[in-house]
Design a protein around this motif. Structure first.
Motif, PDB file in Angstrom:
ATOM      1  N   ALA A  14       0.833  -1.207   0.000  1.00 40.08           N
ATOM      2  CA  ALA A  14       0.000   0.000   0.000  1.00 40.08           C
ATOM      3  C   ALA A  14       0.867   1.257   0.000  1.00 40.08           C
ATOM      4  O   ALA A  14       0.594   2.206  -0.731  1.00 40.08           O
ATOM      5  CB  ALA A  14      -0.947   0.001   1.201  1.00 40.08           C
ATOM      6  N   ARG A  15       1.922   1.254   0.809  1.00 41.65           N
ATOM      7  CA  ARG A  15       2.803   2.440   0.861  1.00 41.65           C
ATOM      8  C   ARG A  15       3.424   2.719  -0.502  1.00 41.65           C
ATOM      9  O   ARG A  15       3.584   3.871  -0.899  1.00 41.65           O
ATOM     10  CB  ARG A  15       3.882   2.256   1.930  1.00 41.65           C
ATOM     11  CG  ARG A  15       3.339   2.438   3.339  1.00 41.65           C
ATOM     12  CD  ARG A  15       4.395   2.805   4.355  1.00 41.65           C
ATOM     13  NE  ARG A  15       5.579   1.982   4.307  1.00 41.65           N
ATOM     14  CZ  ARG A  15       5.828   0.946   5.109  1.00 41.65           C
ATOM     15  NH1 ARG A  15       4.963   0.596   6.019  1.00 41.65           N
ATOM     16  NH2 ARG A  15       6.932   0.267   5.013  1.00 41.65           N
ATOM     17  N   ALA A  16       3.755   1.651  -1.242  1.00 40.82           N
ATOM     18  CA  ALA A  16       4.347   1.836  -2.572  1.00 40.82           C
ATOM     19  C   ALA A  16       3.308   2.357  -3.572  1.00 40.82           C
ATOM     20  O   ALA A  16       3.663   3.030  -4.536  1.00 40.82           O
ATOM     21  CB  ALA A  16       4.928   0.512  -3.074  1.00 40.82           C
ATOM     22  N   MET A  17       2.051   2.074  -3.328  1.00 43.63           N
ATOM     23  CA  MET A  17       0.989   2.442  -4.273  1.00 43.63           C
ATOM     24  C   MET A  17       0.386   3.826  -4.024  1.00 43.63           C
ATOM     25  O   MET A  17      -0.115   4.441  -4.969  1.00 43.63           O
ATOM     26  CB  MET A  17      -0.163   1.420  -4.192  1.00 43.63           C
ATOM     27  CG  MET A  17       0.212   0.056  -4.673  1.00 43.63           C
ATOM     28  SD  MET A  17       0.629   0.105  -6.423  1.00 43.63           S
ATOM     29  CE  MET A  17       1.728  -1.268  -6.538  1.00 43.63           C
ATOM     30  N   ILE A  18       0.395   4.308  -2.787  1.00 43.08           N
ATOM     31  CA  ILE A  18      -0.243   5.589  -2.462  1.00 43.08           C
ATOM     32  C   ILE A  18       0.298   6.688  -3.392  1.00 43.08           C
ATOM     33  O   ILE A  18       1.504   6.838  -3.567  1.00 43.08           O
ATOM     34  CB  ILE A  18      -0.004   5.976  -0.979  1.00 43.08           C
ATOM     35  CG1 ILE A  18      -0.695   4.979  -0.038  1.00 43.08           C
ATOM     36  CG2 ILE A  18      -0.439   7.410  -0.687  1.00 43.08           C
ATOM     37  CD1 ILE A  18      -2.199   5.022  -0.002  1.00 43.08           C
ATOM     38  N   GLY A  19      -0.634   7.429  -3.994  1.00 41.80           N
ATOM     39  CA  GLY A  19      -0.253   8.528  -4.873  1.00 41.80           C
ATOM     40  C   GLY A  19      -0.137   8.145  -6.338  1.00 41.80           C
ATOM     41  O   GLY A  19      -0.108   8.999  -7.213  1.00 41.80           O
ATOM     42  N   LYS A  20      -0.069   6.845  -6.610  1.00 40.92           N
ATOM     43  CA  LYS A  20       0.024   6.384  -8.002  1.00 40.92           C
ATOM     44  C   LYS A  20      -1.366   6.412  -8.637  1.00 40.92           C
ATOM     45  O   LYS A  20      -2.368   6.576  -7.959  1.00 40.92           O
ATOM     46  CB  LYS A  20       0.586   4.965  -8.053  1.00 40.92           C
ATOM     47  CG  LYS A  20       1.917   4.792  -7.359  1.00 40.92           C
ATOM     48  CD  LYS A  20       3.041   4.829  -8.324  1.00 40.92           C
ATOM     49  CE  LYS A  20       4.350   4.421  -7.672  1.00 40.92           C
ATOM     50  NZ  LYS A  20       5.320   5.465  -7.625  1.00 40.92           N
ATOM     51  N   GLN A  21      -1.417   6.207  -9.942  1.00 38.00           N
ATOM     52  CA  GLN A  21      -2.696   6.116 -10.647  1.00 38.00           C
ATOM     53  C   GLN A  21      -2.581   5.070 -11.747  1.00 38.00           C
ATOM     54  O   GLN A  21      -1.512   4.486 -11.929  1.00 38.00           O
ATOM     55  CB  GLN A  21      -3.139   7.471 -11.175  1.00 38.00           C
ATOM     56  CG  GLN A  21      -2.108   8.234 -11.956  1.00 38.00           C
ATOM     57  CD  GLN A  21      -2.476   9.694 -12.098  1.00 38.00           C
ATOM     58  OE1 GLN A  21      -3.277  10.222 -11.347  1.00 38.00           O
ATOM     59  NE2 GLN A  21      -1.890  10.354 -13.071  1.00 38.00           N
TER      60      GLN A  21
END
Length: 158
Positions: free
Chosen positions: A127-134
């Motif tokens: 989740a931390r790696a994904m936050i802010g991605k789209q």
């Protein structure tokens, strides 16, 4: 104390558990203690000690839930503008480039995380790696077995 992010469903699950503990479990335990007291000598009364132990667990859990709810920051992604970015509470579909498989997760608070139901903690490495991605972004997550690359397929504000 810091606010704890929680989904609407997570907060409702805690409220339901709290109601059960206060209105079902607590009275049942109190009755069990009263029944065990009637059996006489409390020093060697296993039923009494078991009921007292249950009471301790029950009261501790009630306090824990009340503290969590009082510090909860309840986030309802359905009421947020869908920017397409991965934020707390969204459901994300990811493509694992090494296994060639898609996975779908909802990003939730620590207490709500349940990998069997595809609910991952906002504090998990994935989740931390994904936050802010789209959608169409990629992220590399370091796992115990090495680095895994994920491609964001879809971000849903459900």
């Amino acid at each position: 104390m810091n606010q704890i992010p929680m989904t609407v469903d997570g907060a409702e699950a805690l409220r339901t558990e709290l109601r059960r503990l206060k209105h079902e479990d607590r009275p049942r335990i109190i009755q069990a203690i009263a029944d065990a007291r009637e059996h006489g000598d409390l020093k060697e009364n296993a039923e009494y000690h078991a009921a007292r132990e249950q009471q301790g667990f029950c009261e501790g859990r009630i306090q824990e839930i009340e503290a969590k709810l009082s510090n909860a920051q309840i986030i309802d992604v359905k009421k947020m503008p869908n920017t397409g970015k991965i934020v707390f509470g969204v459901t994300v579909t990811l493509y694992n480039t090494s296994t060639d498989k898609e996975v779908r997760y909802k990003i939730v608070g620590d207490d709500e995380a349940d990998i069997k139901n595809n609910l991952i903690s906002v504090n998990s490495p994935l989740a931390r790696a994904m936050i802010g991605k789209q959608a169409d972004d990629t992220a590399v997550v370091t796992t115990p077995s090495g680095e895994v690359e994920y491609e964001v397929v879809a971000v849903e504000y459900l």
